[in-house]
Every structure is written in C-alpha cells, then in structure tokens.
Motif scaffolding. Sequence first.
Motif, mmCIF file in Angstrom:
data_model
loop_
_atom_site.group_PDB
_atom_site.id
_atom_site.type_symbol
_atom_site.label_atom_id
_atom_site.label_comp_id
_atom_site.label_asym_id
_atom_site.label_seq_id
_atom_site.Cartn_x
_atom_site.Cartn_y
_atom_site.Cartn_z
ATOM 1 N N GLN A 1 0.835 -1.194 0.000
ATOM 2 C CA GLN A 1 0.000 0.000 0.000
ATOM 3 C C GLN A 1 0.871 1.245 0.000
ATOM 4 O O GLN A 1 1.948 1.266 0.551
ATOM 5 N N ASP A 2 0.371 2.298 -0.604
ATOM 6 C CA ASP A 2 1.099 3.564 -0.601
ATOM 7 C C ASP A 2 0.399 4.547 0.332
ATOM 8 O O ASP A 2 -0.579 4.202 0.995
ATOM 9 N N ARG B 1 -11.335 6.277 6.328
ATOM 10 C CA ARG B 1 -12.588 5.505 6.306
ATOM 11 C C ARG B 1 -12.864 4.846 7.652
ATOM 12 O O ARG B 1 -14.008 4.740 8.071
ATOM 13 N N TYR C 1 -1.663 0.900 8.313
ATOM 14 C CA TYR C 1 -2.608 0.324 7.355
ATOM 15 C C TYR C 1 -3.619 -0.599 8.031
ATOM 16 O O TYR C 1 -4.816 -0.520 7.765
ATOM 17 N N ALA D 1 -1.491 7.122 -0.284
ATOM 18 C CA ALA D 1 -2.884 7.413 -0.624
ATOM 19 C C ALA D 1 -3.813 6.320 -0.116
ATOM 20 O O ALA D 1 -4.852 6.609 0.488
ATOM 21 N N GLN D 2 -3.437 5.078 -0.339
ATOM 22 C CA GLN D 2 -4.285 3.966 0.097
ATOM 23 C C GLN D 2 -4.329 3.875 1.618
ATOM 24 O O GLN D 2 -5.387 3.666 2.201
ATOM 25 N N THR D 3 -3.173 4.040 2.248
ATOM 26 C CA THR D 3 -3.110 3.936 3.706
ATOM 27 C C THR D 3 -3.916 5.042 4.359
ATOM 28 O O THR D 3 -4.731 4.790 5.255
ATOM 29 N N CYS D 4 -3.713 6.277 3.929
ATOM 30 C CA CYS D 4 -4.411 7.407 4.539
ATOM 31 C C CYS D 4 -5.916 7.342 4.271
ATOM 32 O O CYS D 4 -6.721 7.666 5.151
ATOM 33 N N ALA D 5 -6.296 6.915 3.075
ATOM 34 C CA ALA D 5 -7.722 6.770 2.762
ATOM 35 C C ALA D 5 -8.361 5.706 3.659
ATOM 36 O O ALA D 5 -9.462 5.899 4.182
ATOM 37 N N LYS D 6 -7.656 4.606 3.859
ATOM 38 C CA LYS D 6 -8.175 3.529 4.718
ATOM 39 C C LYS D 6 -8.279 4.003 6.163
ATOM 40 O O LYS D 6 -9.278 3.744 6.848
ATOM 41 N N HIS E 1 -0.624 12.098 4.630
ATOM 42 C CA HIS E 1 0.263 11.924 3.472
ATOM 43 C C HIS E 1 1.655 12.460 3.792
ATOM 44 O O HIS E 1 2.665 11.833 3.463
#
Length: 103
Positions: A22-23, A33, A69, A25-30, A46
């Motif tokens: 995961q990068d 959420r 994550y 963007a994916q980590t912070c979005a998760k 970020h």
Amino acid sequence: MQRVCAIAALGLAFLAGPALAQDAAQTCAKMDREDRLGPLTVAQCHCNYSVADQVLDADIRTLLFDAWYTGANNMAKVEALKPASRVRRQFSRLQKELKKHCS
C-alpha cells in the motif's frame, strides 16, 4: 552486517503481509474511512507517511506502515528491534522532521 539487516528487513516485510504494498494514498484513505486519523487531516497523513518513508530504516518503517494500514499494535515488535538506541534515535528524528515539514 548489512546483509543480515537486509535479510531481517525482508523477513519483516514477508511477515507484515500485503499491507506493505500500500502507498500513502491507500493507507491514509483507509485510515480515514476507519476513523483512525485522530486530529490529522488526510493531507497531514500523506505528509507523515512521506517523512517516515524518508527518515526510518526499512525494518522500523515496515512495522510502522503495517500498523497504520491495518491498525495493528506493533509496539512490542518495534521495541524488540536492536539496537534499541537506533530505534529511539530514529523516532526522535522522525518527530523533529514531522514538526518541521507536516505541522
């Protein structure tokens, strides 16, 4: 010694699983959420991710990013890393860099 460290880091990466792919963007979005950002904004998340990626050694970074994550508590694993002084120095440096770049 470097080779042993590299092998150990690969072992940690394997144990941590697919979350490492995961990068920011994916980590912070998760994290957003799942309402785990606390007082941070997604932009600050970020920034924190980017600074940690630059400042920390691979073994520490792997455990930190996995925790971010998955939400897992990896502190016991972090505290078990040797030498302990290296870990303390890196987290101290991380804290200074975060204040400098992400506040």
